[in-house]
Design a protein around this motif. Structure first.
Motif, PDB file in Angstrom:
ATOM      1  N   SER A  89       1.289  -1.488   0.522  1.00 41.59           N
ATOM      2  CA  SER A  89      -0.062  -0.231  -0.302  1.00 41.59           C
ATOM      3  C   SER A  89       0.720   1.433   0.292  1.00 41.59           C
ATOM      4  CB  SER A  89      -0.749   0.011   1.703  1.00 41.59           C
ATOM      5  OG  SER A  89      -1.068   1.130   1.905  1.00 41.59           O
ATOM      6  N   PRO A  96      -5.772  -0.518   0.090  1.00 46.46           N
ATOM      7  CA  PRO A  96      -5.404  -1.572   0.813  1.00 46.46           C
ATOM      8  C   PRO A  96      -6.573  -2.388   1.489  1.00 46.46           C
ATOM      9  CG  PRO A  96      -5.790   1.287   1.858  1.00 46.46           C
ATOM     10  CD  PRO A  96      -5.507   0.882   0.517  1.00 46.46           C
ATOM     11  N   TRP A  97      -7.849  -1.939  -0.142  1.00 50.92           N
ATOM     12  CA  TRP A  97      -9.021  -3.303  -0.136  1.00 50.92           C
ATOM     13  C   TRP A  97      -7.979  -3.786  -0.309  1.00 50.92           C
ATOM     14  CZ3 TRP A  97     -13.048  -2.897   3.786  1.00 50.92           C
ATOM     15  CH2 TRP A  97     -12.906  -0.712   3.489  1.00 50.92           C
ATOM     16  N   LEU A 160      -7.868   2.697   5.781  1.00 44.57           N
ATOM     17  CA  LEU A 160      -8.827   1.875   5.302  1.00 44.57           C
ATOM     18  C   LEU A 160      -9.968   2.388   5.197  1.00 44.57           C
ATOM     19  CD1 LEU A 160      -8.799  -2.303   6.732  1.00 44.57           C
ATOM     20  CD2 LEU A 160      -8.592  -1.506   4.099  1.00 44.57           C
ATOM     21  N   ASN A 167     -14.178   1.736  11.136  1.00 41.60           N
ATOM     22  CA  ASN A 167     -12.859   1.107  11.125  1.00 41.60           C
ATOM     23  C   ASN A 167     -13.638   0.371  12.376  1.00 41.60           C
ATOM     24  OD1 ASN A 167     -10.955   2.002   9.493  1.00 41.60           O
ATOM     25  ND2 ASN A 167     -10.751   4.039  10.657  1.00 41.60           N
ATOM     26  N   ILE A 170     -15.532  -2.588   9.621  1.00 43.36           N
ATOM     27  CA  ILE A 170     -14.297  -3.202   8.749  1.00 43.36           C
ATOM     28  C   ILE A 170     -14.029  -4.510  10.170  1.00 43.36           C
ATOM     29  CG2 ILE A 170     -12.916  -3.316   7.882  1.00 43.36           C
ATOM     30  CD1 ILE A 170     -14.249  -2.137   6.836  1.00 43.36           C
ATOM     31  N   HIS A 235      -3.262  -1.093   8.581  1.00 42.01           N
ATOM     32  CA  HIS A 235      -3.795  -0.954   8.478  1.00 42.01           C
ATOM     33  C   HIS A 235      -4.409   0.820   8.973  1.00 42.01           C
ATOM     34  CE1 HIS A 235      -2.991  -0.804   3.975  1.00 42.01           C
ATOM     35  NE2 HIS A 235      -3.323  -2.367   4.131  1.00 42.01           N
TER      36      HIS A 235
END
Lengths: 358, 405
Positions: A89, A96-97, A160, A167, A170, A235
């Motif tokens: 990244s 970052p995905w 992310l 976050n 996620i 991340h």
């Protein structure tokens, strides 16, 4: 409509009938609803970290608990995921995905490699050998500081998502999906084979099971999950440094695993959800100050002393009983099995006493 | 009934008023370690001094300083450090932040502080990357300032400056043009760049490198290395040591009556207990340090004396939280506000006379390295006492001594 009916039937017949499953459902629902009712940035941070470490702990349990491959260097996979995702990244500018999946993939390769190198090792020899791998990885990172960032690691890694709530979602949804996936895997025929390998590898091989293939697969799957957790960690904190490979992290996951109960998947997850916020909570008391680690150690020791199989098996045994005939689990309040109708309570207790006298 | 309601309301109002007159400063550090202890001790001294004088004048209103002690546990866990900084910002409502030690953890904490646009005055991490962030993305990272120490590359400049001074003394006393230098560095990654720099630059500084020896950071016996250094005829041993090997080097150099003198980084030699740990034999061992009872600035001697009197030990550079808070006080009183965006340009332009240095910041918000303003100091162990000897023009400095020949 069909799916709704199917879902309701599953909920009624498979989840609500067992207290442990009801608890898990309530916990998962609470996790998903929490930001809507309590949007506190600090609490969300703690829970985000908890979810990340829960994935890591569950991945260790698949390898160590189910297969008996007690890994003392599990941080290798966490660090491999963190560094791979951060490097791709940060240096290649990839989103970052995508890189978190690459992190999991590279960790999986590391898992297969470690598994291959340790195929012939068992017990404490395997554990000691695995302990060496993160140390070797650390040495390599320090040997190429221009590439790895040396002792500082990679910093300024892209996030992310920007908000604490996003976050959190996620991390929590990833955790629920991965833990459920690992639990399903462990509960399948694949998991039964893993049990067989752990209990008697020679017998498993004599039964025609290709044990090296299973062991390599489980090393790879476990490493991939740990790598995914490592990538999320990098991340989220925006740093992937040597701390992701430290021996302390490898031992931390062993503590979580044993505290929660090995070979359960949900046990280590429960342990992380108890111990990680607990340590943080103890730290918020100024009077306790630096004693928090001592208190933490005392709690772990007491639990292991009185619950030698770990916390979750102990709790589960208190709220559920197993049918002596069909081996299905039932709520502790039931006197007959919900499936086969066999008597559960008095007769079983008597039988146990009789066995004890013999 | 009515009376009690009125009383309760008055008490609530009073407590709000007291709260409003308090400026909260979070002190972040590994509180179980000596670094965190010094972070906290330095901050306590600043708080007590400010509050005793009536607090900070914020646009005509006096505000008391309240410290929040945050154990980051950063030496053991980076995530614990980020949790701690999030807690002091969102839960404890800290207005300003100071402290930090381990660079990897401070980088992660820097991100959280910048998310909340909180001024974070670093007092421990030396890595250049922290300042490089400010230069690369000013709008995001402008709230970060490093108060102490000077950044890693500037520490090397101090090392070479002192080395040059000692080499000059060796040239004069031993009547030699090219002093012989042995490099004694522990076997670790962090020493490699430094070894390369020393090997490259010493010939240009008219010094001869006679060899490089690298014992383990935890070695308890360095006889083999010291024998070889003796045989090489080295007059100066350039040490790059952070581990317990620093004690072994000090003790065994004394036991061997070595004629070479040691200078460089020796973290163990910075500690008060070093002389005793080296069995009283570490005569003439010298090292980089930060604070001593010398007039680095007009405030240094009084600060160090007060610190020793209160805490029964000498301050380390992490006690720079004192300077950080006092600098903040000056900036707030100058601007009359606690608004971070208004304070940043003021701190950038400040020339603040602290206890350890005269603080001025460059475009990376790193302290400017300048002889006479901010370089750190060098100390030498002489007869059981840590004696400061560099920079030589500072009042209170004593002569650097060499073993008798």
């Amino acid at each position: 409509m069909y799916w709704l009916r199917w879902g309701w039937a599953e909920l009624k017949n498979e989840v609500v009938v067992l207290p442990s499953r009801t608890l898990v459902l309530a916990w998962a629902a609470a996790l998903l609803v929490l930001p809507a009712v309590y949007d506190d940035a600090y609490v969300l941070r703690i829970l985000t970290m908890t979810c990340i470490f829960a994935i890591f702990a569950a991945s260790w349990d698949l390898l160590a608990g189910y297969t008996g491959q007690v890994n003392f260097g599990h941080a290798l996979f966490f660090g491999a995921g963190a560094y791979t995702s951060a490097l791709m990244s940060h240096k290649l500018g990839i989103t970052p995905w995508a890189t978190i999946w690459a992190g999991a993939a590279v960790a999986m390769l590391f898992g297969a490699l470690v598994g291959y190198l340790c195929l012939r090792l068992r017990g404490s020899y395997l554990s000691l050998a695995t302990l060496a791998f993160p140390l070797i990885a650390l040495g390599l990172l320090f040997a190429f500081p221009d590439f790895s960032g040396g002792e500082l690691g990679i910093s300024g890694v892209r996030r992310l998502m920007l908000t604490p709530t996003a976050n959190y979602y996620i991390a929590s949804i990833s955790m629920l999906a991965i833990v459920f996936g690992l639990w399903q895997l462990a509960d399948s025929n694949f998991g039964i084979v893993l049990h067989a390998i752990r209990d008697d590898e020679v017998a498993a091989r004599a039964s025609g099971i290709n044990t090296p293939r299973y062991k390599l697969t489980v090393f790879a799957v476990s490493a991939a999950a740990a790598g995914f957790a490592g990538a999320l960690f990098a991340h989220y904190l925006r740093v992937a440094g040597p701390s992701t490979l430290e021996v302390a992290l490898s031992f931390q996951v062993v503590i979580w695993g044993i505290f929660g109960g090995v070979a359960t998947i949900y046990g280590p997850v429960a342990a992380v959800f108890i111990l990680y916020p607990l340590t943080e909570w103890l730290g918020s008391f100024k009077a306790l100050g630096e004693l928090r680690l001592l208190i933490f150690a005392a709690i772990v020791l007491l639990v292991l002393l009185f619950m030698p199989r770990g916390l979750t098996p102990w709790v589960r045994d208190k709220i559920e009983t197993q049918c002596p005939r069909c081996k299905q689990r039932n709520g502790a309040w039931r006197s007959v099995c919900r499936l086969c109708g066999a008597a559960l309570k008095a007769q079983v207790a008597g039988a146990q006493r009789l066995v004890g006298h013999q | 009934m009515l009376r009690s309601i009125v009383l309760a309301a008055a008490a609530a109002l009073a407590s709000t008023a007291v709260h409003a007159q308090t400026l909260k400063i979070a002190v972040l550090g590994p509180m179980s370690f000596v670094q965190g202890e010094n972070h906290w001790a330095g901050a306590e001294m600043a708080r007590d001094e400010i509050n005793k004088a009536g607090g900070i004048n914020v646009g005509g209103k006096r505000m008391q300083v309240e410290l929040i002690r945050a154990d980051t546990n950063e030496i053991q866990s980076v995530s614990d450090a980020t949790n701690a900084i999030e807690r002091v910002i969102t839960r404890d409502k800290a207005d300003f932040l100071t402290g930090g030690f381990r660079s990897e953890a401070v980088l992660a904490m820097q991100e959280v502080a910048m998310d909340y646009k909180k001024i974070f005055l670093g007092a421990g991490a030396a890595h250049s990357k922290l300042g490089a962030n400010v230069e690369a993305s000013y709008e995001r990272y402008k709230y970060w300032f490093r108060v102490t120490p000077v950044k890693d590359t500037d520490l090397v400049r101090t090392l070479f400056a002192v080395l040059n001074t000692i080499a000059q003394q060796i040239r004069t006393e031993l009547k030699t043009d090219m002093p012989k230098v042995a490099i004694l560095a522990e076997k670790a990654v962090w020493t490699e760049a430094l070894i390369a720099a020393v090997q490259k630059n010493l010939p240009a500084m008219k010094m001869e490198v006679v060899g490089t020896w690298q014992p383990s950071a935890t070695a308890t016996d360095v006889t083999a290395e010291l024998s070889a250094i003796d045989r090489s005829g080295a007059q100066l041993v350039f040490t790059i040591l952070s581990g317990p090997v620093g004690i072994s080097v000090g003790r065994q150099m004394g036991e061997r009556n070595m004629k070479a003198v040691a200078w460089g980084i020796n973290v163990e030699a910075q500690k008060e207990e070093f002389w005793q740990a080296a069995a009283g034999k570490a005569q003439f061992v010298s090292t980089l340090d930060t604070l001593a009872e010398v007039e680095l600035t007009p405030k240094t001697v009084s600060f160090v004396k007060a610190f020793k009197a209160r805490f029964k030990k000498a301050p380390t550079y992490n006690a720079g939280t004192y300077d950080a808070i006092m600098l903040l006080k000056t900036a707030i009183e100058q601007t009359g506000t606690t608004n971070a965006d208004k304070l940043v340009p003021v701190i950038e332009k400040m020339s603040y006379v602290g206890a350890a240095a005269v603080l001025e910041f460059d475009k990376r918000h790193d302290p400017v390295w300048a002889p006479g303003k901010n370089t750190g100091i060098a100390v030498q162990w002489q007869d059981g006492k840590k004696v400061p000897f560099w920079p030589p023009n500072v009042k209170g400095m004593q002569p650097f001594k060499m073993p008798a020949r």
